[in-house]
Structures are given as C-alpha cells and as structure tokens.
Design an enzyme around this catalytic site. Structure first.
Site, PDB file in Angstrom:
ATOM      1  N   HIS A 126       0.821  -1.215   0.000  1.00 56.82           N
ATOM      2  CA  HIS A 126       0.000   0.000   0.000  1.00 56.82           C
ATOM      3  C   HIS A 126       0.857   1.267   0.000  1.00 56.82           C
ATOM      4  CE1 HIS A 126       0.601  -0.172   4.457  1.00 56.82           C
ATOM      5  NE2 HIS A 126       0.450   1.132   4.388  1.00 56.82           N
ATOM      6  N   ASP A 185      -0.376  -7.461   1.570  1.00 54.34           N
ATOM      7  CA  ASP A 185       0.215  -6.118   1.679  1.00 54.34           C
ATOM      8  C   ASP A 185       1.740  -6.149   1.759  1.00 54.34           C
ATOM      9  OD1 ASP A 185       0.265  -3.394   1.749  1.00 54.34           O
ATOM     10  OD2 ASP A 185      -0.353  -3.216   3.834  1.00 54.34           O
ATOM     11  N   GLY A 211       3.913   6.346   8.032  1.00 52.95           N
ATOM     12  CA  GLY A 211       5.306   6.387   7.606  1.00 52.95           C
ATOM     13  C   GLY A 211       6.090   5.168   8.057  1.00 52.95           C
ATOM     14  N   SER A 263       4.810   2.050   7.833  1.00 50.57           N
ATOM     15  CA  SER A 263       4.384   0.895   7.033  1.00 50.57           C
ATOM     16  C   SER A 263       5.542   0.327   6.232  1.00 50.57           C
ATOM     17  CB  SER A 263       3.263   1.302   6.074  1.00 50.57           C
ATOM     18  OG  SER A 263       2.102   1.641   6.770  1.00 50.57           O
TER      19      SER A 263
END
Length: 225
Positions: free
Chosen positions: A75, A106, A172, A174
């Site tokens: 993502h 993800d 930030g 992720s």
C-alpha cells in the site's frame, strides 16, 4: 610557595586534559539490548517516498539482499508513478517495483542499484513468537527517519494472520520491521487501529508475520528466473 606551584601545575594539567576526557556511560541491560539492536539493524532500513497521481506516499523498507532488494508494504507504493529510497546515511536512489501482493498480504519488493553492497536485515521465525515478548520497531513516522520504538507482542491473530503490538507505529512506518531482541525481523509493520479517525498511534498496531514475507520473496525469485 611550593604549595602554590603545585596548585598551578595541577590546574594546568586539568585544563589541558579536560577536552580529551571521556566519560563512561553505564546502560542497564534493557538499554544495551535496544542500542545493540538499533545499531545493528538501522543501516539496513530505508525510507520510501512514492510519488502518486494525487500526492506522495511515505513508508519504510527493509533491505533483504546486498544487491539492493527491498521489502516494504504494497500500500506504500500502490499506483505510484515513481519511487525514491533514502538510505540511513542519506544516499537517495530511484527504485523500481519488482513485485507486489494484494491488500490482504500487503507486501511488495523494490529494487535499487546501490554503489556498494548493502547491509541486510536478518529474518527470524514468526512461528515461534509469544504474546508478551519484547519487540522493537524502526521506521519513518511522519518523516522522522530512523525512529526506534519498543513494546511487546500484545496478541497474535491466527485467523487474520496478524501480529498485534503496542510498539508505537505511526504513518510512515508501514513496511518497516518489527524486531525481536536478537535483532531478527519477525514481522512487517502494516497498520494501526484508529476507530476515532485519529491518525496517530493509540497502542494497537499490526504487523504481517515474517514467514509470509519469506514465502513471498522466495516465490518472486523463482518467478524471475
């Protein structure tokens, strides 16, 4: 007179040596673990800035091979026009998207062409993790690169295959690593729970088990052969 000379001599010696004095710092065991893990792992963690059609997406990544293969969250780079990777020492590289999974998993892989071999992260085994064990997270929250936070594994959601933690994870972070005290990556930070639409951390964050990421990386390598 003799006493005065000795006093002046002592003051001169102290004045000359003071700039070179080294003060020992004592750290407790937990601090030593935090410092050791951070110093070992941080050179293998990058900040990611993806340019989108309608803005910029920021995240974190883990270098998984010395030739510049980087693991992050899909993502972070979804629908991106271009991606830049900033190393811990400030070097900036253009990156290309190698592979990515759907939103449920993800995960994504990026590739840069580094000037020299990169330091890499070490994977642990998410099959052996326990609720209550200490974990650390390194990420790029709100653009503050190289930020270290700590907490525990709060819960393991076996149905959704997620690791829950109270280590602070913010926008930030992720794609960044969730790490055990041996400095091994056991999860890839993905999201936070924010029922009140507060975008900051409230102590409930989630990571994808690293064993899923290992399978993804291996499958990507096989498909590229």
């Amino acid at each position: 007179m003799i006493k005065r000379i000795i006093l002046v001599f002592t003051v001169l010696i102290m004045g000359l040596s003071a700039p070179n004095m080294v003060y020992a710092q004592n750290y407790d065991r937990e601090e030593q673990i935090n410092i050791s893990v951070y110093e070992k792992l941080n050179p293998a963690i990058v900040s990611i800035d993806a340019t989108l059609i309608d803005g910029v997406s920021a995240g974190t990544g883990c270098i998984v091979s010395a030739d510049g293969l980087i693991l992050t969250g899909s993502h972070v780079i979804d629908d991106c026009k271009s991606v830049e990777v900033t190393m811990y020492n400030g070097q900036v590289y253009k990156a290309k998207v190698v592979s990515k999974m759907g939103k449920n998993k993800d995960l994504a892989l990026l590739k840069i062409e580094p000037k020299s071999p990169c330091q890499t992260v070490k994977f642990g085994d998410s099959q052996t993790i326990k609720v209550g064990q200490k974990v650390l997270a390194i990420g790029n929250p709100f653009g503050f690169a190289g930020t270290l936070t700590s907490g525990i594994i709060s819960r393991i959601d076996y149905n959704k295959n997620k690791i829950q933690t109270d280590a602070a994870i913010n926008p930030g972070c992720s794609g960044g690593p969730l790490v055990n005290t041996a400095g091994e990556v056991i999860g890839i930070n993905q999201s936070i729970y924010n029922p009140d639409n507060n975008i900051s951390n409230i102590g409930i964050g989630f990571a994808i088990p690293i064993n899923d990421a290992k399978k993804f990386i291996e499958a990507t390598k096989i498909s590229k052969k």
